[in-house]
Design an enzyme around this catalytic site. Structure first.
Site, PDB file in Angstrom:
ATOM      1  N   ASN A 148     -13.365  -3.188   9.676  1.00 28.01           N
ATOM      2  CA  ASN A 148     -12.720  -1.883   9.452  1.00 28.01           C
ATOM      3  C   ASN A 148     -13.694  -0.734   9.724  1.00 28.01           C
ATOM      4  O   ASN A 148     -13.310   0.281  10.301  1.00 28.01           O
ATOM      5  CB  ASN A 148     -12.165  -1.787   8.026  1.00 28.01           C
ATOM      6  CG  ASN A 148     -10.785  -2.433   7.922  1.00 28.01           C
ATOM      7  OD1 ASN A 148     -10.264  -2.943   8.912  1.00 28.01           O
ATOM      8  ND2 ASN A 148     -10.196  -2.407   6.750  1.00 28.01           N
ATOM      9  N   PHE A 188      -8.269   1.446  20.257  1.00 27.77           N
ATOM     10  CA  PHE A 188      -8.918   2.321  19.262  1.00 27.77           C
ATOM     11  C   PHE A 188      -9.781   3.387  19.910  1.00 27.77           C
ATOM     12  O   PHE A 188     -10.829   3.759  19.405  1.00 27.77           O
ATOM     13  CB  PHE A 188      -9.700   1.483  18.226  1.00 27.77           C
ATOM     14  CG  PHE A 188      -8.780   1.037  17.118  1.00 27.77           C
ATOM     15  CD1 PHE A 188      -7.799   0.115  17.380  1.00 27.77           C
ATOM     16  CD2 PHE A 188      -8.858   1.576  15.848  1.00 27.77           C
ATOM     17  CE1 PHE A 188      -6.889  -0.259  16.405  1.00 27.77           C
ATOM     18  CE2 PHE A 188      -7.963   1.203  14.863  1.00 27.77           C
ATOM     19  CZ  PHE A 188      -6.972   0.285  15.146  1.00 27.77           C
ATOM     20  N   ARG A 206      -0.580   7.622   2.392  1.00 25.98           N
ATOM     21  CA  ARG A 206      -1.865   7.679   1.678  1.00 25.98           C
ATOM     22  C   ARG A 206      -2.992   8.024   2.665  1.00 25.98           C
ATOM     23  O   ARG A 206      -3.104   7.435   3.715  1.00 25.98           O
ATOM     24  CB  ARG A 206      -2.141   6.345   0.983  1.00 25.98           C
ATOM     25  CG  ARG A 206      -1.186   6.100  -0.180  1.00 25.98           C
ATOM     26  CD  ARG A 206      -1.374   4.738  -0.781  1.00 25.98           C
ATOM     27  NE  ARG A 206      -1.043   3.670   0.152  1.00 25.98           N
ATOM     28  CZ  ARG A 206      -1.160   2.377  -0.104  1.00 25.98           C
ATOM     29  NH1 ARG A 206      -1.619   1.978  -1.271  1.00 25.98           N
ATOM     30  NH2 ARG A 206      -0.830   1.485   0.795  1.00 25.98           N
ATOM     31  N   THR A 251      -7.757  -2.498  -4.733  1.00 29.66           N
ATOM     32  CA  THR A 251      -9.157  -2.209  -5.059  1.00 29.66           C
ATOM     33  C   THR A 251      -9.395  -0.735  -4.735  1.00 29.66           C
ATOM     34  O   THR A 251     -10.082  -0.404  -3.779  1.00 29.66           O
ATOM     35  CB  THR A 251     -10.109  -3.109  -4.247  1.00 29.66           C
ATOM     36  OG1 THR A 251      -9.767  -2.997  -2.852  1.00 29.66           O
ATOM     37  CG2 THR A 251     -10.013  -4.552  -4.650  1.00 29.66           C
ATOM     38  N   CYS A 276      -6.657   1.801   4.032  1.00 27.16           N
ATOM     39  CA  CYS A 276      -7.717   0.823   4.313  1.00 27.16           C
ATOM     40  C   CYS A 276      -8.990   1.493   4.811  1.00 27.16           C
ATOM     41  O   CYS A 276     -10.023   1.413   4.146  1.00 27.16           O
ATOM     42  CB  CYS A 276      -7.220  -0.205   5.305  1.00 27.16           C
ATOM     43  SG  CYS A 276      -5.783  -1.085   4.679  1.00 27.16           S
ATOM     44  N   LYS A 336     -15.017  -8.556   6.824  1.00 29.18           N
ATOM     45  CA  LYS A 336     -13.823  -7.698   6.687  1.00 29.18           C
ATOM     46  C   LYS A 336     -14.228  -6.218   6.646  1.00 29.18           C
ATOM     47  O   LYS A 336     -13.665  -5.384   7.363  1.00 29.18           O
ATOM     48  CB  LYS A 336     -13.074  -8.084   5.412  1.00 29.18           C
ATOM     49  CG  LYS A 336     -12.015  -7.120   4.962  1.00 29.18           C
ATOM     50  CD  LYS A 336     -10.809  -7.115   5.875  1.00 29.18           C
ATOM     51  CE  LYS A 336      -9.980  -5.873   5.667  1.00 29.18           C
ATOM     52  NZ  LYS A 336      -8.623  -5.947   6.029  1.00 29.18           N
ATOM     53  N   LEU A 345      -4.198  -7.829   8.667  1.00 27.57           N
ATOM     54  CA  LEU A 345      -2.920  -7.294   9.146  1.00 27.57           C
ATOM     55  C   LEU A 345      -2.892  -5.772   9.148  1.00 27.57           C
ATOM     56  O   LEU A 345      -3.554  -5.118   8.349  1.00 27.57           O
ATOM     57  CB  LEU A 345      -1.746  -7.870   8.370  1.00 27.57           C
ATOM     58  CG  LEU A 345      -1.696  -7.759   6.851  1.00 27.57           C
ATOM     59  CD1 LEU A 345      -1.160  -6.418   6.429  1.00 27.57           C
ATOM     60  CD2 LEU A 345      -0.827  -8.883   6.315  1.00 27.57           C
ATOM     61  N   GLU A 401      -7.738 -10.373   4.905  1.00 28.19           N
ATOM     62  CA  GLU A 401      -6.532 -10.152   5.690  1.00 28.19           C
ATOM     63  C   GLU A 401      -6.809  -9.111   6.764  1.00 28.19           C
ATOM     64  O   GLU A 401      -7.448  -8.106   6.499  1.00 28.19           O
ATOM     65  CB  GLU A 401      -5.447  -9.656   4.727  1.00 28.19           C
ATOM     66  CG  GLU A 401      -4.088  -9.580   5.320  1.00 28.19           C
ATOM     67  CD  GLU A 401      -3.714 -10.864   6.030  1.00 28.19           C
ATOM     68  OE1 GLU A 401      -3.520 -11.876   5.349  1.00 28.19           O
ATOM     69  OE2 GLU A 401      -3.627 -10.857   7.280  1.00 28.19           O
TER      70      GLU A 401
HETATM   71  C1  UGA Z   1      -6.423  -1.534   9.378  1.00 23.34           C
HETATM   72  C2  UGA Z   1      -6.972  -2.622  10.317  1.00 23.34           C
HETATM   73  O1  UGA Z   1      -6.623  -2.333  11.675  1.00 23.34           O
HETATM   74  C3  UGA Z   1      -6.449  -3.999   9.923  1.00 23.34           C
HETATM   75  O2  UGA Z   1      -7.046  -4.988  10.745  1.00 23.34           O
HETATM   76  C4  UGA Z   1      -6.794  -4.257   8.461  1.00 23.34           C
HETATM   77  O3  UGA Z   1      -6.256  -5.504   8.031  1.00 23.34           O
HETATM   78  C5  UGA Z   1      -6.219  -3.148   7.603  1.00 23.34           C
HETATM   79  O4  UGA Z   1      -6.733  -1.873   8.029  1.00 23.34           O
HETATM   80  C6  UGA Z   1      -6.620  -3.420   6.172  1.00 23.34           C
HETATM   81  O5  UGA Z   1      -7.802  -3.406   5.870  1.00 23.34           O
HETATM   82  O6  UGA Z   1      -5.746  -3.769   5.369  1.00 23.34           O
HETATM   83  P1  UGA Z   1      -4.118  -0.187   9.202  1.00 23.34           P
HETATM   84  O7  UGA Z   1      -4.737   0.568   8.074  1.00 23.34           O
HETATM   85  O8  UGA Z   1      -2.734  -0.693   9.055  1.00 23.34           O
HETATM   86  O9  UGA Z   1      -5.010  -1.478   9.573  1.00 23.34           O
HETATM   87  O10 UGA Z   1      -4.149   0.804  10.423  1.00 23.34           O
HETATM   88  P2  UGA Z   1      -4.694   0.804  11.924  1.00 23.34           P
HETATM   89  O11 UGA Z   1      -3.639   0.389  12.867  1.00 23.34           O
HETATM   90  O12 UGA Z   1      -5.985   0.107  12.020  1.00 23.34           O
HETATM   91  O13 UGA Z   1      -4.954   2.375  12.115  1.00 23.34           O
HETATM   92  C7  UGA Z   1      -5.858   3.059  11.265  1.00 23.34           C
HETATM   93  C8  UGA Z   1      -5.856   4.530  11.559  1.00 23.34           C
HETATM   94  O14 UGA Z   1      -6.565   4.796  12.769  1.00 23.34           O
HETATM   95  C9  UGA Z   1      -4.491   5.178  11.728  1.00 23.34           C
HETATM   96  O15 UGA Z   1      -4.476   6.405  11.030  1.00 23.34           O
HETATM   97  C10 UGA Z   1      -4.379   5.399  13.221  1.00 23.34           C
HETATM   98  O16 UGA Z   1      -3.522   6.479  13.549  1.00 23.34           O
HETATM   99  C11 UGA Z   1      -5.819   5.686  13.570  1.00 23.34           C
HETATM  100  N1  UGA Z   1      -6.150   5.423  14.991  1.00 23.34           N
HETATM  101  C12 UGA Z   1      -6.103   4.153  15.491  1.00 23.34           C
HETATM  102  C13 UGA Z   1      -6.515   6.471  15.820  1.00 23.34           C
HETATM  103  O17 UGA Z   1      -6.573   7.643  15.391  1.00 23.34           O
HETATM  104  N2  UGA Z   1      -6.851   6.209  17.131  1.00 23.34           N
HETATM  105  C14 UGA Z   1      -6.804   4.955  17.640  1.00 23.34           C
HETATM  106  O18 UGA Z   1      -7.127   4.788  18.836  1.00 23.34           O
HETATM  107  C15 UGA Z   1      -6.428   3.909  16.803  1.00 23.34           C
END
Ligand code: UGA
Length: 440
Positions: free
Chosen positions: A210, A251, A329, A86, A262, A206, A152, A150
């Site tokens: 996020n 976080f 991305r 999407t 995401c 959801k 994940l 989801e």
């Molecule tokens: C995120 C959500 O955590 C998932 O629950 C969700 O399913 C997913 O999006 C989705 O919608 O599909 P993801 O995109 O894999 O998962 O990444 P995250 O682990 O959430 O990290 C997101 C970003 O935040 C990364 O760039 C990470 O480096 C950054 N981040 C995270 C920080 O800069 N500081 C933090 O303390 C934590």
């Protein structure tokens, strides 16, 4: 159960493999025929720890197959998942063309009663649109629609799928609820929590999750800017905050900010949705602005340390949007690379997994296969992604190959004392700069 999955991206492929692991008979498809051919030969099109093994297990057991036609994942199935992309439109709105197309294809191929489950992240109201599309195309078929977002995370998707914190099911009929309960029974029997809501609540939850997580990261990044001005240490402030159970420690890592496929798109889509619903939510735009500012803060650190960027060589250590993935991305590392290139610097990157993806995304940046080659002759190195391999680099060796001893830690991932001991001037984000005695 007999399950179909449309879309073999991160969400679709992990879902298909996980459901096969739970004992279901799963057929999956994708519009990208090259991807399907690779999957049929046992390959996995992206880096995700544990996924090749899970896909191989399902294929070997005969419970996971990849087929080219949507009809083949619909015919004689009980449940079909929509897991297509999407992507964001220019104005942030989620582009749902693929979702509608798949809904129509599912309707055309259906041979009997079918539960159609939306797993792609979509704006509230999409499942209702899908339901209407299905009913218009084939009014004689008993379709049920459900939302099963989801949660994940890339890099730990297999664990998240098999040991989820919660399974969220939005449904409005007993048939749909019963189908999803049966599907996830192996997980709920193992103590995993299933939350049942109406469809709109599930869709909205959801986006809310996020958006909230992105807000938490932007909060700590705004705090980092304040700490820089006040001479405080954002890591210590975040640690104090995290000990309050109402806040929680996760976080709250300040740095270059969030990226990936995401958070940026979901935040934009959620902001757009709120506006469409008559409740503009400017906090979300501010969260995105603070995130852009985090990259700018790192850029300023480099520029301030190097003076003019023309004729300067900057090494980016880590290019993926976070560790554990080859996904670049909306990666903050690439945003920083673009900013540095535009200012006239030569940018050389290194990533343990994302070499090919980064080269394709940003051809103007050089990418090396080895971190020390990438740093060779550099005036400055910036840690952009906190991979374990980057955290444990030999800082003495890094210092030796570089021209100037300047290390910007965009993820506060390195040991400051070790950086100083190696002779670096160490510039973290949201924390005081440390200058080594040999440094400049
Ligand atoms: C995120 C959500 O955590 C998932 O629950 C969700 O399913 C997913 O999006 C989705 O919608 O599909 P993801 O995109 O894999 O998962 O990444 P995250 O682990 O959430 O990290 C997101 C970003 O935040 C990364 O760039 C990470 O480096 C950054 N981040 C995270 C920080 O800069 N500081 C933090 O303390 C934590």
């Amino acid at each position: 159960m007999r399950v179909g999955v449309v879309g073999c991206g991160h969400v679709g492929l992990v879902t298909a493999a996980a459901l096969a692991h739970l004992g279901h008979e799963v057929a999956a498809t994708d519009s990208d025929l090259e991807k399907l051919a690779l999957l049929s030969e046992g390959g996995v099109p992206f880096f995700e720890p544990g996924l090749p093994e899970l896909v191989a297990e399902g294929a070997a057991a005969g419970r996971l197959t990849f087929v080219p036609e949507t009809a083949d994942v619909v015919r004689d199935r009980e449940v079909v998942f929509i897991c297509v992309g999407t992507p964001p439109r220019e104005d942030g709105e989620a582009n749902l063309v693929a979702v509608e197309r798949v809904a129509r294809a599912i309707a055309r191929a259906a041979t009997g009663p079918l539960v159609v489950v939306e797993k792609s992240t979509v704006p509230v109201g999409t499942a209702e649109r899908v339901r209407r599309t299905l009913a218009r195309e084939r009014p004689e078929i008993a379709f049920e629609v459900a939302s099963n977002p989801e949660f994940l995370r890339e890099g730990r998707a297999v664990r998240d799928a098999l040991e989820p914190d919660r399974i969220l099911v939005g449904a409005e009929t007993e048939t749909a609820r019963a189908a999803l309960r049966a599907l996830y029974e192996p997980l709920t029997c193992a103590g995993r929590r299933l939350i049942e809501t109406d469809i709109a609540t599930a869709e909205l939850a959801k986006h809310a999750c996020n958006a909230f997580l992105a807000t938490k990261v932007s909060f700590v990044n705004a705090l980092a800017r304040i700490c820089e001005r006040a001479g405080a240490d954002v890591r210590s402030v975040a640690e104090v905050m995290g000990t309050d159970p109402r806040i929680g420690p996760e976080f709250l890592e300040a740095g270059l900010g969030w990226g990936g496929y995401c958070f940026p798109k979901d935040l934009a889509a959620f902001a757009r949705l709120a506006e469409d619903l008559g409740y503009p939510f400017p906090l979300l735009q501010e969260v995105a602005r603070i995130n852009d500012e985090a990259v700018e803060a790192a850029f300023e650190r480099v520029r301030d340390a190097l003076w003019n960027l023309e004729d300067k060589r900057v090494t980016l250590l880590g290019l993926a949007f976070k560790p554990g993935t080859d996904d670049v991305r909306f990666s903050p590392a690439l945003a920083l690379a673009e900013r540095l290139l535009a200012a006239g610097a030569t940018v050389v990157g290194y990533d343990p997994q994302a070499t090919a993806a980064a080269k394709a995304e940003l051809p103007a940046m050089q990418v090396c296969e080895d971190p020390y080659d990438a740093a060779d002759g550099a005036h400055c190195a910036v840690v952009c992604t906190a991979w374990g391999e980057i955290r444990s680099l030999d800082l003495g060796r890094l210092r030796e190959v570089m021209r100037y001893p300047i290390l910007v830690d965009g993820r506060n991932a390195l040991d400051a004392e070790a950086a100083i001991a190696a002779g670096f001037t160490y510039l973290p984000l949201g924390r005081p700069t440390l200058v080594s005695r040999q440094g400049t």
